[in-house]
Motif scaffolding. Structure first.
Motif, PDB file in Angstrom:
ATOM      1  N   THR A   1      -2.474  12.303   6.911  1.00 35.40           N
ATOM      2  CA  THR A   1      -1.370  11.330   6.936  1.00 35.40           C
ATOM      3  C   THR A   1      -1.867   9.890   6.870  1.00 35.40           C
ATOM      4  O   THR A   1      -1.227   8.978   7.377  1.00 35.40           O
ATOM      5  CB  THR A   1      -0.510  11.528   8.202  1.00 35.40           C
ATOM      6  OG1 THR A   1      -1.379  11.552   9.345  1.00 35.40           O
ATOM      7  CG2 THR A   1       0.250  12.847   8.148  1.00 35.40           C
ATOM      8  N   LEU A   2      -3.040   9.685   6.256  1.00 32.44           N
ATOM      9  CA  LEU A   2      -3.495   8.318   5.986  1.00 32.44           C
ATOM     10  C   LEU A   2      -2.886   7.868   4.660  1.00 32.44           C
ATOM     11  O   LEU A   2      -3.051   8.528   3.629  1.00 32.44           O
ATOM     12  CB  LEU A   2      -5.019   8.254   5.911  1.00 32.44           C
ATOM     13  CG  LEU A   2      -5.762   8.207   7.246  1.00 32.44           C
ATOM     14  CD1 LEU A   2      -7.259   8.335   7.019  1.00 32.44           C
ATOM     15  CD2 LEU A   2      -5.440   6.940   8.033  1.00 32.44           C
ATOM     16  N   ALA A   3      -2.217   6.726   4.688  1.00 35.86           N
ATOM     17  CA  ALA A   3      -1.444   6.263   3.535  1.00 35.86           C
ATOM     18  C   ALA A   3      -2.342   5.672   2.451  1.00 35.86           C
ATOM     19  O   ALA A   3      -3.520   5.388   2.673  1.00 35.86           O
ATOM     20  CB  ALA A   3      -0.435   5.223   3.992  1.00 35.86           C
ATOM     21  N   VAL A   4      -1.757   5.494   1.293  1.00 38.55           N
ATOM     22  CA  VAL A   4      -2.481   4.981   0.125  1.00 38.55           C
ATOM     23  C   VAL A   4      -2.121   3.509  -0.075  1.00 38.55           C
ATOM     24  O   VAL A   4      -0.942   3.152  -0.042  1.00 38.55           O
ATOM     25  CB  VAL A   4      -2.088   5.785  -1.132  1.00 38.55           C
ATOM     26  CG1 VAL A   4      -2.807   5.257  -2.365  1.00 38.55           C
ATOM     27  CG2 VAL A   4      -2.375   7.262  -0.929  1.00 38.55           C
ATOM     28  N   PRO A   5      -3.103   2.639  -0.271  1.00 40.74           N
ATOM     29  CA  PRO A   5      -2.777   1.233  -0.514  1.00 40.74           C
ATOM     30  C   PRO A   5      -2.146   1.048  -1.894  1.00 40.74           C
ATOM     31  O   PRO A   5      -2.533   1.709  -2.866  1.00 40.74           O
ATOM     32  CB  PRO A   5      -4.121   0.515  -0.430  1.00 40.74           C
ATOM     33  CG  PRO A   5      -5.147   1.558  -0.684  1.00 40.74           C
ATOM     34  CD  PRO A   5      -4.562   2.861  -0.215  1.00 40.74           C
ATOM     35  N   ALA A   6      -1.189   0.133  -1.963  1.00 44.07           N
ATOM     36  CA  ALA A   6      -0.504  -0.146  -3.224  1.00 44.07           C
ATOM     37  C   ALA A   6      -1.457  -0.802  -4.216  1.00 44.07           C
ATOM     38  O   ALA A   6      -2.452  -1.407  -3.831  1.00 44.07           O
ATOM     39  CB  ALA A   6       0.674  -1.075  -2.967  1.00 44.07           C
TER      40      ALA A   6
ATOM     41  N   ASP B   1       6.206   1.656 -11.663  1.00 43.09           N
ATOM     42  CA  ASP B   1       5.934   2.915 -10.969  1.00 43.09           C
ATOM     43  C   ASP B   1       4.590   2.897 -10.265  1.00 43.09           C
ATOM     44  O   ASP B   1       4.435   3.340  -9.148  1.00 43.09           O
ATOM     45  CB  ASP B   1       5.915   4.080 -11.968  1.00 43.09           C
ATOM     46  CG  ASP B   1       7.307   4.380 -12.487  1.00 43.09           C
ATOM     47  OD1 ASP B   1       8.270   3.958 -11.837  1.00 43.09           O
ATOM     48  OD2 ASP B   1       7.412   5.025 -13.544  1.00 43.09           O
ATOM     49  N   GLU B   2       3.613   2.379 -10.992  1.00 42.11           N
ATOM     50  CA  GLU B   2       2.253   2.519 -10.523  1.00 42.11           C
ATOM     51  C   GLU B   2       1.927   1.673  -9.307  1.00 42.11           C
ATOM     52  O   GLU B   2       0.895   1.862  -8.693  1.00 42.11           O
ATOM     53  CB  GLU B   2       1.281   2.162 -11.652  1.00 42.11           C
ATOM     54  CG  GLU B   2       0.985   3.327 -12.535  1.00 42.11           C
ATOM     55  CD  GLU B   2      -0.367   3.178 -13.167  1.00 42.11           C
ATOM     56  OE1 GLU B   2      -1.342   2.948 -12.440  1.00 42.11           O
ATOM     57  OE2 GLU B   2      -0.433   3.264 -14.401  1.00 42.11           O
ATOM     58  N   TRP B   3       2.774   0.706  -8.996  1.00 40.62           N
ATOM     59  CA  TRP B   3       2.506  -0.073  -7.786  1.00 40.62           C
ATOM     60  C   TRP B   3       2.428   0.857  -6.590  1.00 40.62           C
ATOM     61  O   TRP B   3       1.611   0.675  -5.701  1.00 40.62           O
ATOM     62  CB  TRP B   3       3.620  -1.095  -7.546  1.00 40.62           C
ATOM     63  CG  TRP B   3       3.556  -2.267  -8.460  1.00 40.62           C
ATOM     64  CD1 TRP B   3       4.081  -2.355  -9.705  1.00 40.62           C
ATOM     65  CD2 TRP B   3       2.911  -3.525  -8.211  1.00 40.62           C
ATOM     66  NE1 TRP B   3       3.804  -3.582 -10.249  1.00 40.62           N
ATOM     67  CE2 TRP B   3       3.093  -4.325  -9.345  1.00 40.62           C
ATOM     68  CE3 TRP B   3       2.195  -4.045  -7.121  1.00 40.62           C
ATOM     69  CZ2 TRP B   3       2.590  -5.621  -9.436  1.00 40.62           C
ATOM     70  CZ3 TRP B   3       1.702  -5.337  -7.210  1.00 40.62           C
ATOM     71  CH2 TRP B   3       1.893  -6.110  -8.363  1.00 40.62           C
ATOM     72  N   LEU B   4       3.298   1.859  -6.576  1.00 43.08           N
ATOM     73  CA  LEU B   4       3.364   2.766  -5.428  1.00 43.08           C
ATOM     74  C   LEU B   4       2.390   3.920  -5.648  1.00 43.08           C
ATOM     75  O   LEU B   4       2.790   5.041  -5.941  1.00 43.08           O
ATOM     76  CB  LEU B   4       4.790   3.276  -5.234  1.00 43.08           C
ATOM     77  CG  LEU B   4       5.816   2.171  -4.937  1.00 43.08           C
ATOM     78  CD1 LEU B   4       7.202   2.766  -4.779  1.00 43.08           C
ATOM     79  CD2 LEU B   4       5.432   1.381  -3.683  1.00 43.08           C
ATOM     80  N   ALA B   5       1.098   3.625  -5.496  1.00 43.99           N
ATOM     81  CA  ALA B   5       0.067   4.603  -5.825  1.00 43.99           C
ATOM     82  C   ALA B   5       0.233   5.890  -5.025  1.00 43.99           C
ATOM     83  O   ALA B   5      -0.076   6.969  -5.514  1.00 43.99           O
ATOM     84  CB  ALA B   5      -1.306   3.992  -5.580  1.00 43.99           C
ATOM     85  N   GLY B   6       0.728   5.763  -3.795  1.00 45.38           N
ATOM     86  CA  GLY B   6       0.879   6.949  -2.948  1.00 45.38           C
ATOM     87  C   GLY B   6       2.324   7.397  -2.819  1.00 45.38           C
ATOM     88  O   GLY B   6       2.684   7.997  -1.801  1.00 45.38           O
ATOM     89  N   GLY B   7       3.150   7.087  -3.832  1.00 44.81           N
ATOM     90  CA  GLY B   7       4.557   7.468  -3.746  1.00 44.81           C
ATOM     91  C   GLY B   7       5.210   6.796  -2.548  1.00 44.81           C
ATOM     92  O   GLY B   7       4.954   5.619  -2.274  1.00 44.81           O
ATOM     93  N   SER B   8       6.013   7.550  -1.812  1.00 42.51           N
ATOM     94  CA  SER B   8       6.703   6.950  -0.663  1.00 42.51           C
ATOM     95  C   SER B   8       5.721   6.665   0.481  1.00 42.51           C
ATOM     96  O   SER B   8       6.063   5.971   1.425  1.00 42.51           O
ATOM     97  CB  SER B   8       7.816   7.875  -0.173  1.00 42.51           C
ATOM     98  OG  SER B   8       7.258   9.057   0.369  1.00 42.51           O
ATOM     99  N   GLN B   9       4.517   7.205   0.409  1.00 45.82           N
ATOM    100  CA  GLN B   9       3.529   6.960   1.473  1.00 45.82           C
ATOM    101  C   GLN B   9       2.530   5.894   1.043  1.00 45.82           C
ATOM    102  O   GLN B   9       1.317   6.035   1.206  1.00 45.82           O
ATOM    103  CB  GLN B   9       2.830   8.262   1.873  1.00 45.82           C
ATOM    104  CG  GLN B   9       3.783   9.382   2.231  1.00 45.82           C
ATOM    105  CD  GLN B   9       4.842   8.951   3.244  1.00 45.82           C
ATOM    106  OE1 GLN B   9       4.608   8.091   4.087  1.00 45.82           O
ATOM    107  NE2 GLN B   9       6.028   9.549   3.149  1.00 45.82           N
TER     108      GLN B   9
END
Lengths: 459, 357
Positions: A315-320, A34-42
């Motif tokens: 809308t700046l995305a979060v790095p994995a 789960d935690e790999w996707l720190a920003g969820g779908s973004q």
């Protein structure tokens, strides 16, 4: 891959599907994946200098263009008026563009020597409260020091930091040399008022803020425990700050003391105070009413451009995460939880449902913050209250992306004034409610401290 | 029942994926760490470090000739300075294809290449009696120093500057600006060279082997390819599109020397430098890695680089005029560069990720 392995995986997958299908998403036990996707779908997978600069991956069409317009404006350098392009800088200011403090959308660093062109600003006030229960502006200086100016105008004052070294010893005898900052504010354009309070603050990273903005108030409040009713030594309190658009007090979310309510107002205030760029939310020049003040004319940025910049930041995305499954990282995460860090650096939050903004709607994110204020002790205190935040309270800083600071910004300076030169120094500065967690880290054997740092670097 | 179907889909997928990767493994080994080390090392030495050394050299030539212009302001000494500015600019724009490391993290880029110029303050500086010491100029805002204020003072607002026009103050300021530019470019070169500890040649070359910045070779490869794609994005969708869409020549960079299209072209040439591992000395480039596994991808990249440069070549007017008069050519160039960007981002990036650890 051997066939037997495949069968095993399939069996595990089947069990997982059966088990998880009966559990509500919120209650589903966390898996390392789960935690790999720190920003969820973004979440994006850039690990380099642009790791904080990507737009939401699912932002399409016109929304992508608006992000692009905001991106260009975020990088635009303002100059003295009149000018064909970007006029309106100053007359007094901290910096000339958003990106000159938020370099690569990342973290600023403390000034070198006596340089005034820096990504750190100094908040000012005198005792008492000002409008809407906010800090009381320092007469002649306002709420922020502008240490630079256009030609022919004097900066309000100059600012620099001198450091004195001291040593902190771990329980196993390992020594860390830390640097204690001493702030020097001098050469004012008029004498400073008596009882001037100052609070230096580094430009924080600006990615992922749209997701933090989308966390429900009630979710933030559910973690508050002002009177420490549960007796765990951790209070956690929300700040309440003035919302200029709503004209009412709301929960503070952004800024080192949660002293700003939302991204739009934060951006508008930064344009105004940091660059001297007036806008529809803050219409007066920061020097308005001062002896060097100028008449206010038209707004320097248009409403639509200000909205675009806010949209860009939103809308700046979060790095994995990187290496989240590495054995040492997994062990470091256990250390993080065992030491009590997660009491405030809450790993997981959820954003509210928002059908008009699907990119940030209903996302499970891993920002490692509870968005609340905590007493961090005397050593970190700025002794300058900010709305309901006391002089020793700070908002829990999000830790996502912290391991990418070096590659994005070329340094490893942390905390509100950048005094910590490494993650371990930052940990050791923690006091107040966090003293117990800090002491737990000091008591760890070296191997455990190392994996704790590995975990933080994977964020 | 649905669950069973899903399970069988998962199973089938796994089996298929399994068979496919077995076949590939029988061809060329996916990751050749020794070759990757060579490519990263040659990028650092032959491209990045070499280009910054050359930038400092070209800036030093500019400074020398500005000193000569000051002593003897003639149209010949001025023309020499203008040529020097263009020569330094050529190298700088090529270096923008790898805008990471010290140039980005030490805040050097804005201090040498900020647009627009703060004309109001610049005129007031010239009218003042401030002494243009190195320290003072270094403390000035970015919009008052670096390439573009120098360009303005060497070419004039309409490219009309003549030697007889110079005031003493302009020449003093020019001298101070060229010294400042040299200091910054020399600092940049120094940060890559092995002489300094923690130098960036080592940070990139030793990726995955003790580098503080890049924990794996793959991270360094991603950084490089993202930077290549990033400059294409910047040229096509920033530098070219903003003045074009808004029909606003004030947004154009390098207008005084009428150098913008040359700037764009050098940005793309910079992409080729990085891809081939060659600035002056040829080395092991990314192209070697690509050719070893996927000739058609190599062909696609080189074709798209050439197509972008050719398309830019069709813009024959200064950019500020072309945004009105050469729309077809501009749109063709933007399209070509965006296609190059997609190949780099959507094909080369996954390719280097697959072929590095």
């Amino acid at each position: 891959m051997k066939e037997r392995t495949i069968i095993r995986i399939a069996a595990v997958a089947a069990i997982a599907i059966v088990v998880y299908s009966c559990i509500e998403p919120d209650e589903r036990p966390e898996t390392p994946a789960d935690e790999w996707l720190a920003g969820g779908s973004q979440t994006i997978f850039d690990k380099g200098v642009s790791a904080f600069s990507s737009q939401f991956p699912s932002l399409l069409g016109n929304r992508g263009s608006v992000h692009g317009v905001g991106d260009a404006a975020f990088g635009a350098t303002f100059v003295s008026a009149p000018a064909p392009l970007n006029p309106g800088l100053g007359p007094i200011f901290n910096n000339v563009s958003c990106s000159s403090c938020h370099v690569n959308d990342g973290r600023g660093k403390p000034p070198l020597g006596r340089e005034q062109n820096t990504s750190l600003l100094v908040r000012l006030s005198v005792s008492g409260t000002g409008a809407h229960d906010g800090p009381k502006p320092a007469p002649g200086f306002g709420l922020q020091l502008q240490q630079r100016s256009i030609f022919g105008v004097r900066p309000e004052a100059s600012f620099h930091i001198e450091y004195s070294d001291f040593v902190v010893e771990m329980n196993d005898g390992t020594k860390y040399t830390m640097q204690r900052p001493n702030y020097i504010i001098e050469d004012p354009y008029i004498p400073f008022p008596a009882g001037l309070m100052i609070s230096p603050r580094i430009a924080p990273p600006v990615f992922g803020l749209g997701l933090l903005e989308a966390v429900e108030d009630s979710d933030i409040l559910s973690r508050a425990d002002e009177a420490d009713a549960d007796g765990d030594g951790i209070s956690g309190k929300p700040n309440h700050v003035w919302d200029e658009m709503k004209q009412q007090a709301v929960i503070g979310r952004f800024g080192w003391k949660a002293n700003n309510p939302n991204i739009l107002q934060q951006s508008a205030a930064a344009y105004n105070e940091d660059m001297g760029i007036t806008n529809f939310i803050f219409r007066n020049e920061s020097s308005f009413g001062q002896s060097q003040g100028v008449a206010n004319d038209a707004y320097d940025v248009t409403d639509s451009l200000l909205q675009s910049v806010a949209f860009y930041i939103r809308t700046l995305a979060v790095p994995a995460r990187r290496n989240a499954n590495d054995d040492q990282v997994v062990r470091g995460k256990m250390m993080f939880h065992e030491a009590g860090c997660a009491s405030c650096h809450t790993p997981r939050l959820k954003t509210k449902t928002n059908v008009s903004f699907p990119e940030i709607s209903g996302q499970t994110i891993y920002p490692y913050t509870d968005m609340l204020l905590h007493d961090m002790g005397e050593d970190l205190a700025d002794n300058r209250p900010d709305f309901e935040a006391s002089g020793s309270e700070w908002r829990t800083s999000p830790l996502w992306g912290i391991g990418l600071t070096r590659v994005v910004n070329g340094h490893n300076n942390f905390l509100h004034d950048g005094r910590a030169r490494s993650l371990m120094e930052a940990i050791l500065w923690h006091g107040g409610e966090a003293a117990k967690a800090r002491d737990n880290v000091k008591a760890m054997p070296e191997a455990d401290r190392d994996v704790l740092l590995k975990f933080l670097e994977s964020l | 029942m649905k669950r069973l179907i899903l399970l069988s889909v998962v199973l089938t997928g796994l089996i298929l994926a399994n068979c496919k990767s077995d076949d590939d493994d029988n061809a060329v080994p996916a990751v050749d760490e020794a070759q990757n080390t060579l490519i990263l090392s040659d990028f650092s030495v032959n491209v990045a470090s070499a280009i910054y050394v050359d930038l400092a050299t070209k800036t030093s030539n500019l400074q020398d000739d500005i000193i000569e212009l000051t002593a003897n302001p003639t149209d010949i000494t001025l023309a020499k300075c203008q040529q020097d500015w263009k020569a330094a600019r050529e190298v700088w724009e090529q270096s923008e294809a790898h805008l990471f490391g010290p140039v980005a993290t030490e805040d050097i880029d804005p201090r040498i290449d900020t647009w627009p110029v703060n004309f109001v303050d610049l005129d007031q500086q010239l009218a003042s009696d401030n002494e243009f010491t190195a320290e003072y100029v270094n403390s000035l805002d970015a919009a008052l120093k670096g390439f573009h204020p120098i360009e303005y003072l060497l070419f004039g607002k309409e490219g009309e500057k003549q030697a007889k026009d110079y005031t003493d103050r302009e020449l003093e300021y020019l001298n101070a600006l060229s010294t400042n530019l040299l200091d910054l470019t020399a600092q940049l070169a120094g940060q890559w060279l092995p002489a300094s500890s923690g130098n960036y040649i080592d940070e990139v070359s030793n990726a995955g082997k003790g580098s503080n910045t890049y924990k794996t070779q793959r991270e360094a490869f991603e950084e490089i390819v993202n930077a290549m794609a990033g400059i294409c994005d910047e040229v096509a969708n920033g530098k070219m599109t903003e003045p074009y869409e808004q029909k606003n020549a004030a947004l154009e960079e390098s207008p005084f020397a009428k150098n913008s299209v040359i700037d764009f072209t050098n940005n793309i040439k910079g992409v080729r430098n990085v891809y081939t591992g060659k600035f002056k000395t040829d080395g092991h480039g990314l192209d070697e890695l690509v050719k070893a596994h996927n000739l058609s991808l190599d062909n696609e990249i080189t074709t798209n680089i050439d197509a972008s440069i050719n398309a830019l070549g069709n813009i024959t007017l200064p950019y500020g005029e072309a945004i009105i008069l050469q729309n077809t050519q501009i749109e063709a160039a933007i399209t070509a560069i965006n296609e190059l960007q997609s190949v780099l981002k959507d094909k080369l990036l996954p390719f280097v990720q697959e072929h590095s650890n």
